[in-house]
Each structure stands twice: as structure tokens, then as C-alpha cells.
Write a protein that holds these residues in place. Structure first.
Motif, mmCIF file in Angstrom:
data_model
loop_
_atom_site.group_PDB
_atom_site.id
_atom_site.type_symbol
_atom_site.label_atom_id
_atom_site.label_comp_id
_atom_site.label_asym_id
_atom_site.label_seq_id
_atom_site.Cartn_x
_atom_site.Cartn_y
_atom_site.Cartn_z
ATOM 1 N N MET A 14 2.270 0.171 -2.928
ATOM 2 C CA MET A 14 2.588 -1.233 -3.157
ATOM 3 C C MET A 14 1.363 -1.910 -3.759
ATOM 4 N N ASP A 15 1.568 -3.070 -4.342
ATOM 5 C CA ASP A 15 0.464 -3.794 -4.976
ATOM 6 C C ASP A 15 -0.694 -4.030 -4.016
ATOM 7 N N HIS A 16 -0.383 -4.438 -2.791
ATOM 8 C CA HIS A 16 -1.466 -4.734 -1.840
ATOM 9 C C HIS A 16 -2.239 -3.467 -1.466
ATOM 10 N N ARG A 18 -2.770 -0.880 -3.565
ATOM 11 C CA ARG A 18 -3.635 -0.599 -4.717
ATOM 12 C C ARG A 18 -4.846 -1.525 -4.728
ATOM 13 N N LYS A 19 -4.637 -2.797 -4.416
ATOM 14 C CA LYS A 19 -5.741 -3.758 -4.356
ATOM 15 C C LYS A 19 -6.707 -3.374 -3.242
#
Length: 99
Positions: A14-16, A18-19
Motif C-alpha cells: 500500500m502507499d503508506h 512504500r512511504k
């Protein structure tokens, strides 16, 4: 004889997540003591998560990976536990004010 093999489950972050990896990588790279080794263990976590057939979110997998003692360096283990919120120190107690 058949040459068909079962497909591995498709995994994506998910994006979070990857961040989190970007920030964690930068932070660990700046740690003078144990940072490079902790970063290598973080990379191992990512590879292990992709290789497992278990359908589990990346964050949960990382916490289990560390909790199982896979980071063999005491310093790297401490850094990863801190990163994942698995510190042995309980959160500070709130001070109750008299009403």
C-alpha cells in the motif's frame, strides 16, 4: 505429467507501506551504529514477505519477523523494534489531574 505449477499469491504494498520503507531506509542509513545492518535486515524482511505464501499485510509481517528474533544483531534488533513500535519500554503513563 503436467508442467503446471501453482501461482504464488500476488502481493503489492500500500502507499503508506512504500512511504514507510522510504523513510525507514533513509533513517537507518543515517544511524552510525548498526544502521547499515538494520537496513540489510529490512531488505531481508521485504524479500521474505514477497516469498511467503501467507497472505499477510507487510506491516504485520515485519512485526512478526522482528518479534521472532530474525535480526541477529542486538543493535539492529533494537533499531528495528524502535522503527516498528515494538519497543520493550511501555508508553509513559498519563498523569491524572484531580477534578
Amino acid at each position: 505429467m503436467s508442467n503446471v505449477t501453482a501461482a504464488l499469491p500476488r502481493k503489492s504494498m500500500m502507499d503508506h507501506e512504500r512511504k514507510f520503507l522510504k523513510i525507514a531506509g533513509e533513517g537507518l542509513a543515517q544511524e552510525k551504529v548498526g544502521g547499515a545492518l538494520a537496513l540489510a535486515y529490512l531488505l531481508d524482511m521485504v524479500a521474505s514477505w514477497h516469498a511467503t505464501r501467507v497472505n499477510i499485510e507487510f506491516g504485520d509481517y515485519c512485526k512478526r519477523w522482528v518479534a521472532e528474533g530474525n535480526a541477529k544483531s542486538k543493535t539492529a534488533d533494537r533499531l528495528l523494534r524502535n522503527l516498528l513500535g515494538l519497543d520493550d519500554n511501555p508508553p509513559p503513563r498519563r498523569i491524572r489531574r484531580a477534578a
